[in-house]
Design a protein around this motif. Structure first.
Motif, PDB file in Angstrom:
ATOM      1  N   TYR A  54      -5.742   2.315 -16.638  1.00 62.88           N
ATOM      2  CA  TYR A  54      -5.791   0.880 -16.109  1.00 62.88           C
ATOM      3  C   TYR A  54      -6.838   0.664 -15.201  1.00 62.88           C
ATOM      4  CZ  TYR A  54      -3.489   3.526 -12.310  1.00 62.88           C
ATOM      5  OH  TYR A  54      -2.822   4.154 -11.051  1.00 62.88           O
ATOM      6  N   ASP A  75      -6.545  -1.451 -11.441  1.00 62.13           N
ATOM      7  CA  ASP A  75      -5.718  -2.187 -10.571  1.00 62.13           C
ATOM      8  C   ASP A  75      -6.366  -3.297  -9.781  1.00 62.13           C
ATOM      9  OD1 ASP A  75      -3.798  -3.286  -8.715  1.00 62.13           O
ATOM     10  OD2 ASP A  75      -2.859  -1.356  -8.482  1.00 62.13           O
ATOM     11  N   ARG A  82      -7.622  -2.801  -6.155  1.00 64.76           N
ATOM     12  CA  ARG A  82      -6.462  -3.408  -5.727  1.00 64.76           C
ATOM     13  C   ARG A  82      -6.600  -4.668  -4.922  1.00 64.76           C
ATOM     14  NH1 ARG A  82      -6.645   2.358  -5.258  1.00 64.76           N
ATOM     15  NH2 ARG A  82      -5.411   3.374  -6.482  1.00 64.76           N
ATOM     16  N   HIS A  89      -2.213  -6.247  -9.787  1.00 68.94           N
ATOM     17  CA  HIS A  89      -2.161  -6.313 -11.413  1.00 68.94           C
ATOM     18  C   HIS A  89      -2.730  -5.272 -12.151  1.00 68.94           C
ATOM     19  CE1 HIS A  89       0.052 -10.018 -10.669  1.00 68.94           C
ATOM     20  NE2 HIS A  89      -0.927 -10.524 -10.486  1.00 68.94           N
ATOM     21  N   LYS A  90      -1.923  -4.305 -12.899  1.00 70.28           N
ATOM     22  CA  LYS A  90      -2.670  -3.342 -13.703  1.00 70.28           C
ATOM     23  C   LYS A  90      -3.274  -3.859 -15.059  1.00 70.28           C
ATOM     24  CE  LYS A  90      -0.783   0.517 -11.126  1.00 70.28           C
ATOM     25  NZ  LYS A  90       0.030   1.588 -11.214  1.00 70.28           N
ATOM     26  N   THR A  91      -4.307  -3.668 -15.472  1.00 67.46           N
ATOM     27  CA  THR A  91      -4.669  -4.049 -16.771  1.00 67.46           C
ATOM     28  C   THR A  91      -5.146  -2.796 -17.600  1.00 67.46           C
ATOM     29  OG1 THR A  91      -6.864  -4.761 -16.097  1.00 67.46           O
ATOM     30  CG2 THR A  91      -5.438  -6.702 -16.159  1.00 67.46           C
TER      31      THR A  91
END
Length: 192
Positions: free
Chosen positions: A167, A169, A109, A173-175
């Protein structure tokens, strides 16, 4: 755990439906990311969502019980912007039950992953475990470690913390990221 849960569910179904009232249960699949096992020769890979001290203690105790004599390699990290006091407790739980440890990133995060790892290290006595901050690289390293071991050694490798999540985080931004996909990619890379 899955066997115990299934046995309890089967007993309850037999009580409600009567014996033999559950023929379609044979086609049930385990829950994604919960003690999800892959067996490759004498190596067992377990992907699990365990992300608390108690959950890690429980799953590692279950692994030791289910696979006596196997060596245990645990890869895990802790999430950022969450309870920092559990990080050293998670490290201690993993250290109690693992022969080798790889610390990595989970969902940092807005926190620096290296600071999160430093918090975990505070709970691990003895020599420091291996640290590979990038989770994809850490999983590749786990495979390389297992691949370098003698064929006759039995290993259980636990990849903990993400389980069913798809994902990572970072910085809000979550990838897309999947432990399962990384495992499959590394199996193919090594020809397992």
């Amino acid at each position: 755990h899955n066997r115990a849960n299934y046995a309890l569910a089967a007993a309850l179904a037999d009580r409600v439906l009567g014996p033999g009232g559950r023929p379609y249960w044979r086609s049930l699949n385990p829950v994604d990311g919960r003690f999800e096992c892959q067996v490759i020769g004498n190596r067992i890979l377990v992907i699990d969502f365990a992300h608390t001290p108690d959950a890690l203690e429980t799953i590692l105790t279950a692994i030791r019980s289910a696979f006596p004599g196997a060596l245990v390699l645990t890869l895990f990290g802790c999430g950022g912007d969450r309870d920092r006091t559990k990080r050293p407790l998670m490290g201690a739980a993993v250290a109690r039950h693992s022969d080798r440890i790889i610390l990595t990133s989970d969902n940092p995060r807005t926190e620096d992953p290296e600071h999160i790892i430093a918090d975990i290290l505070a709970g691990i006595p003895g020599p420091a475990p291996e640290v590979v901050v990038d989770r994809s690289e850490a999983i590749a390293h786990l495979f390389d470690l297992l691949d370098s071991r003698p064929v006759g050694e039995n290993w259980v490798a636990l990849i903990a913390g993400k389980g069913h999540e798809r994902y990572i985080d970072r910085g809000g931004h979550k990838t897309f990221f999947s432990d399962q996909d990384e495992v499959e990619r590394n199996r193919r890379r090594l020809g397992w």
